[in-house]
Structure formats: C-alpha cells, structure tokens
Design a protein around this motif. Structure first.
Motif, PDB file in Angstrom:
ATOM      1  N   UNK A 160       0.820  -1.214   0.000  1.00 41.69           N
ATOM      2  CA  UNK A 160       0.000   0.000   0.000  1.00 41.69           C
ATOM      3  C   UNK A 160       0.854   1.264   0.000  1.00 41.69           C
ATOM      4  N   UNK A 161       2.047   1.167   0.563  1.00 35.43           N
ATOM      5  CA  UNK A 161       2.925   2.324   0.638  1.00 35.43           C
ATOM      6  C   UNK A 161       3.898   2.401  -0.539  1.00 35.43           C
ATOM      7  N   UNK A 162       4.018   1.340  -1.294  1.00 31.11           N
ATOM      8  CA  UNK A 162       4.880   1.341  -2.481  1.00 31.11           C
ATOM      9  C   UNK A 162       4.045   0.857  -3.661  1.00 31.11           C
ATOM     10  N   UNK A 163       4.231  -0.393  -4.036  1.00 30.26           N
ATOM     11  CA  UNK A 163       3.395  -1.040  -5.038  1.00 30.26           C
ATOM     12  C   UNK A 163       3.577  -2.539  -4.897  1.00 30.26           C
ATOM     13  N   UNK A 164       2.625  -3.300  -5.435  1.00 29.66           N
ATOM     14  CA  UNK A 164       2.718  -4.755  -5.305  1.00 29.66           C
ATOM     15  C   UNK A 164       3.921  -5.298  -6.066  1.00 29.66           C
ATOM     16  N   UNK A 165       4.207  -4.714  -7.235  1.00 28.53           N
ATOM     17  CA  UNK A 165       5.337  -5.258  -8.000  1.00 28.53           C
ATOM     18  C   UNK A 165       6.682  -4.842  -7.382  1.00 28.53           C
ATOM     19  N   UNK A 166       6.750  -3.678  -6.727  1.00 25.57           N
ATOM     20  CA  UNK A 166       7.990  -3.308  -6.033  1.00 25.57           C
ATOM     21  C   UNK A 166       8.248  -4.259  -4.869  1.00 25.57           C
ATOM     22  N   UNK A 167       7.198  -4.588  -4.116  1.00 24.68           N
ATOM     23  CA  UNK A 167       7.335  -5.540  -3.009  1.00 24.68           C
ATOM     24  C   UNK A 167       7.789  -6.892  -3.534  1.00 24.68           C
ATOM     25  N   UNK A 168       7.185  -7.335  -4.643  1.00 27.31           N
ATOM     26  CA  UNK A 168       7.539  -8.644  -5.183  1.00 27.31           C
ATOM     27  C   UNK A 168       8.990  -8.662  -5.672  1.00 27.31           C
ATOM     28  N   UNK A 169       9.413  -7.606  -6.343  1.00 25.72           N
ATOM     29  CA  UNK A 169      10.791  -7.514  -6.805  1.00 25.72           C
ATOM     30  C   UNK A 169      11.771  -7.595  -5.635  1.00 25.72           C
ATOM     31  N   UNK A 170      11.493  -6.848  -4.584  1.00 26.76           N
ATOM     32  CA  UNK A 170      12.378  -6.817  -3.427  1.00 26.76           C
ATOM     33  C   UNK A 170      12.462  -8.185  -2.758  1.00 26.76           C
ATOM     34  N   UNK A 171      11.321  -8.827  -2.592  1.00 27.33           N
ATOM     35  CA  UNK A 171      11.291 -10.139  -1.929  1.00 27.33           C
ATOM     36  C   UNK A 171      12.020 -11.192  -2.743  1.00 27.33           C
ATOM     37  N   UNK A 172      11.850 -11.173  -4.070  1.00 29.26           N
ATOM     38  CA  UNK A 172      12.557 -12.139  -4.916  1.00 29.26           C
ATOM     39  C   UNK A 172      14.069 -11.924  -4.844  1.00 29.26           C
ATOM     40  N   UNK A 173      14.492 -10.670  -4.812  1.00 27.56           N
ATOM     41  CA  UNK A 173      15.927 -10.385  -4.713  1.00 27.56           C
ATOM     42  C   UNK A 173      16.495 -10.927  -3.395  1.00 27.56           C
ATOM     43  N   UNK A 174      15.754 -10.747  -2.311  1.00 28.80           N
ATOM     44  CA  UNK A 174      16.197 -11.274  -1.010  1.00 28.80           C
ATOM     45  C   UNK A 174      16.275 -12.801  -1.058  1.00 28.80           C
ATOM     46  N   UNK A 175      15.255 -13.441  -1.650  1.00 23.12           N
ATOM     47  CA  UNK A 175      15.255 -14.899  -1.739  1.00 23.12           C
ATOM     48  C   UNK A 175      16.391 -15.428  -2.592  1.00 23.12           C
ATOM     49  N   UNK A 176      16.660 -14.782  -3.715  1.00 21.63           N
ATOM     50  CA  UNK A 176      17.744 -15.232  -4.581  1.00 21.63           C
ATOM     51  C   UNK A 176      19.093 -15.127  -3.896  1.00 21.63           C
ATOM     52  N   UNK A 177      19.360 -14.005  -3.244  1.00 19.11           N
ATOM     53  CA  UNK A 177      20.623 -13.840  -2.519  1.00 19.11           C
ATOM     54  C   UNK A 177      20.762 -14.872  -1.403  1.00 19.11           C
ATOM     55  N   UNK A 178      19.650 -15.213  -0.770  1.00 20.49           N
ATOM     56  CA  UNK A 178      19.679 -16.194   0.328  1.00 20.49           C
ATOM     57  C   UNK A 178      20.032 -17.585  -0.179  1.00 20.49           C
ATOM     58  N   UNK A 179      19.459 -17.982  -1.315  1.00 23.03           N
ATOM     59  CA  UNK A 179      19.810 -19.292  -1.876  1.00 23.03           C
ATOM     60  C   UNK A 179      21.286 -19.352  -2.240  1.00 23.03           C
ATOM     61  N   UNK A 180      21.798 -18.301  -2.837  1.00 24.18           N
ATOM     62  CA  UNK A 180      23.211 -18.276  -3.224  1.00 24.18           C
ATOM     63  C   UNK A 180      24.110 -18.424  -1.998  1.00 24.18           C
ATOM     64  N   UNK A 181      23.700 -17.836  -0.873  1.00 27.50           N
ATOM     65  CA  UNK A 181      24.542 -17.847   0.330  1.00 27.50           C
ATOM     66  C   UNK A 181      24.702 -19.235   0.941  1.00 27.50           C
ATOM     67  N   UNK A 182      23.832 -20.189   0.582  1.00 24.11           N
ATOM     68  CA  UNK A 182      23.959 -21.549   1.134  1.00 24.11           C
ATOM     69  C   UNK A 182      25.291 -22.188   0.774  1.00 24.11           C
ATOM     70  N   UNK A 183      25.931 -21.702  -0.290  1.00 20.84           N
ATOM     71  CA  UNK A 183      27.225 -22.243  -0.704  1.00 20.84           C
ATOM     72  C   UNK A 183      28.268 -22.120   0.405  1.00 20.84           C
ATOM     73  N   UNK A 184      28.156 -21.091   1.229  1.00 21.99           N
ATOM     74  CA  UNK A 184      29.173 -20.828   2.250  1.00 21.99           C
ATOM     75  C   UNK A 184      28.851 -21.465   3.594  1.00 21.99           C
TER      76      UNK A 184
END
Length: 441
Positions: free
Chosen positions: A316-340
């Motif tokens: 409501x304070x940004x947009x639904x697609x901005x929220x989705x973009x941000x969440x996907x970026x966080x999830x992608x970085x988290x999966x990559x970090x499992x390597x370490x």
C-alpha cells in the motif's frame, strides 16, 4: 457493506474459513517437497537422476490445472456450489496418496504415487485460487491471498517438522531398515493424510458460494460446454487471449520457479554433503540431514506465514510489484549464500530470506493477476497461469540433473546457487509487469 465490485466485504473469520483448507493442502505439498528426494534416494535413486524422477509432478500439473480450472468455471450445484466439489474430490485422492507414498517398496512405485499425489493436490488447489476472485472484490483480494499464504506457511511449518518431532520427541526410528523408508517419514505422511482431509472439509462445510448472477444463462452455458470437443477448443483458445499482465507475469514465474524447484530437489543432498559430509542415502548422517532440511523448510514456511500480513501493508505504501521484486531479490541472494554454510545452525539464516520471497510468491502474482482477469473465466486462467509454474519445473527436471553432474561435478549446493541466480533474474523482470491496481502501472 459492498466493495466497488458489489461483492460483500467479508469479515476476518469468513476469510479464515474460506482459506483454512489451504492449511491441509500445504500440509501435503510440504511433505512432498521436503521428503520426496529423501524417499527416492532411500529407495536407490541416483542423485544425478533426481530431477528426472521429479518430472512426474509438473507434467501432471500441466495436464490437470487448466482442465480443472475450466470445469470449475462451468460447474454449479445448489448444495456444493462451484469450487467446493473440486476441493472435496482432490482432498480424498490426495489423502489416499499420502497414505500410499511412504509404503512404496520400490522407486517406480514412489514415482507413480508422486504423480497421483501431485494431480490430486492440483485438483483441490487450483479452484482455491479462483475462490478468492469469486468471493472478494479488488479491495480484499490481496488480503484474501495473504490469508491463504498464512495457512500455507503454517501448514508447511508443521508438516516439515513432523519427521524431527517423531524422531526427537516421540522416539520413532529415523533409520532406513533394509532400504525401507524410515518410520519417521511414514508416520508423518499418515498424519498429513488425515490433516489434509480435515482442513479441506472445514472450508467445504463453512464457506458458502453465491450462485451466478444470471443462473439460467449460466446453465445454458453449462449445456453448451459439455461436449469434449467444445471444451478442448475453449481450453486451448484461451492461450491466445491471455491478458497482457498475465504474459508479463509468466516470465517472472518462469525464473522464480526454476529457483524453487532447484531448492526442493537438491537441498537434502546439498546439506548432506556440505554440512553433514555424506552423500550416502543409507547412512544415519544422511537421514539426519533429511530431518534438518525439514526444519530448514519449516523456518522458511514460518517466516512466510508471518510475512504474509506485512506484505500488503508495504504494498500500500509502495506497489505490489515493487514488493515482489524486493522479496525475490532477497530470496535469490539467500539461496546463493547456502554455498558458504558449514554449520547446521547457520543453515537456518538463509531460510529467513527464502521465507520472505515465498510469502510474496504466493501472494503478489495472484493478487496482481486477479485484477486483470475476466470473472467468468477466473478458474480457467488461474489454471493456465500455473503452466508458468510447471513449465519451468519441467525445464528444471530435464536440465538440472545434467548441470549438477556435468557442470558442477555433482555438487548439489552449486545447483542451489543457480536457483538463486534465476530468482534474481525474476526480480529484475518484475518491474516490467503492468498492475491494473497501481496508478503508476
């Protein structure tokens, strides 16, 4: 009180009742995701072939989803309504499959039951997505999908923890004797079958459906849509009529679900090798890794349940697609970090980010899509939309095994990194999506 679309504004408990069935559906889905690779490996599957054995699930969805969506659009019964007959039938079949899965004595049996289980879950799950569009106006649709995500999260938390609960607190054996599936897994699936049926029946019995506004015209349409040839023509013709927003979301979904599928298939093997130091599926350490992955999956599911009600506020304070973009970026970085990760406890940290992404994946695309679909074909298009979930899963099934063996030298954790990269690509693509509810597009 009426919304702008003349649909009643539902109370919290009405939203609760119409969504509670998803608790059971996700219970079955989570047991499948967290334990299928473990079951296949215990029954002798080569790790390089795991993604191929998983193909049963997306291929089934490809066939079932648009057909069930079309049929539920064209169904009306005075007592059962439009979507609830499919909730019930899917629950019966899925519960049966959950009882059969852990009793598989050979790999081919487990693959066949996976096919049955995934088909049954889809029969009850796809009409649930359309249910929100049926009952809620635009002002409540995001809240409706968020409520579903809440139950998806908590269903997955409990289901993912069950093998560990049976092993650590109830003293049930976690060891595969003579190559058989451990009792912890068997009892978890039995509990899942009972919970799946009970939760779906709660929604069937407590949530009501309103008849179509012009019932006679709807019944006339039912008569006209009964021919198999006509039905197939309508099903396939809809692909060329997809709204622009749906086409844009399709690209986002494609890369998102490659990332998720990589995680579901390879996390057990990745954690077994990089944290527990084994790839031997018959070893106690590998089975311990399997239980640990269940807890990891419970963490991301629990986070998603909590995040589900916060994401609409941020939107409501940004947009639904901005929220989705941000969440996907966080999830992608988290999966990559499992390597370490080498410490079992540290493996829970990336799951927080995955959980944030999962909450958005289950909420935002469907909320954006619902506003772009014609009400009369809501179920059909929700089924078609899931093509863009199962197609990347099929691509993953065909390619991830090759990538793991030939490119990553058998190191499954690198496949998880590839999944994280795909999720980052999905985040970038999200910004091109047109959201009809967003004044800025």
């Amino acid at each position: 009180m009426k919304s702008s679309s003349s649909k009643p504004i539902l109370s919290f408990w009405q939203l609760w009742n119409m969504s509670f069935g998803f608790f059971g559906i996700q219970f079955g889905f989570a047991l499948q995701n967290a334990n299928t690779s473990r079951i296949f490996s215990t029954l002798g599957a080569n790790p390089d072939d795991l993604s191929l054995y998983w193909l049963a699930a997306p291929v089934t969805g490809l066939l079932v989803q648009p057909i069930i969506g079309y049929l539920s659009d064209n169904t009306w019964h005075p007592r059962w309504g439009r979507r609830r007959p499919f909730f019930f039938v899917g629950a019966v079949l899925a519960s049966l499959a959950l009882f059969l899965m852990p009793n598989s004595s050979a790999l081919w049996m487990a693959v066949i039951v996976l096919w049955m289980l995934d088909a049954a879950i889809n029969v009850s799950m796809e009409p649930f997505r359309a249910f929100v569009g049926d009952k809620l106006g635009p002002s409540q649709q995001t809240a409706g999908f968020a409520m579903q995500t809440f139950f998806i999260g908590w269903g997955a938390v409990i289901a993912s923890l069950l093998p560990t609960i049976f092993a650590d607190y109830l003293g049930v054996s976690n060891v595969p004797i003579n190559g058989a599936i451990p009792d912890t897994v068997r009892y978890s699936f039995y509990a899942g079958g009972a919970i799946y049926m009970s939760a779906v029946m709660w929604t069937v019995l407590t949530a009501k459906e309103e008849p179509p506004s012009d019932l006679e015209a709807f019944r006339a349409g039912q008569q006209g849509s009964r021919g198999l040839g006509r039905a197939l023509t309508e099903i396939f013709s809809g692909f060329g009529q997809m709204p622009k927003t749906m086409v844009q979301l399709a690209a986002v979904q494609f890369f998102t679900w490659i990332g998720l599928f990589a995680m579901w298939i390879y996390t057990t093997n990745a954690i077994g090798e990089s944290v527990y130091g084994t790839t031997d599926a018959q070893s106690a350490a590998f089975q311990q890794a399997g239980n640990h992955v269940g807890v990891m999956f419970a963490v991301y599911s629990g986070v998603s349940a909590l995040a589900a009600f916060m994401l609409p506020v941020f939107a409501r304070h940004t947009s639904r697609k901005f929220v989705h973009m941000t969440c996907l970026a966080i999830g992608g970085a988290s999966l990559i970090s499992l390597f370490a990760i080498r410490d079992p406890n540290m493996a829970f940290v990336p799951m927080i980010g995955v959980g944030i992404a999962w909450a958005s994946i289950l909420t935002m695309p469907y909320a954006i899509l619902a506003g772009a679909l014609p009400a009369s074909r809501m179920g059909y298009y929700m089924g078609v939309f899931n093509f863009f979930i199962v197609i990347p899963q099929i691509v993953s099934g065909l390619l991830l095994g090759f990538m793991t063996k030939q490119v990553f030298d058998g190191h499954a954790v690198k496949t998880l990194m590839l999944g994280g990269v795909c999720m980052l690509v999905a985040a970038i693509l999200t910004m091109s999506v047109q959201d009809n509810a967003d004044p800025q597009g």
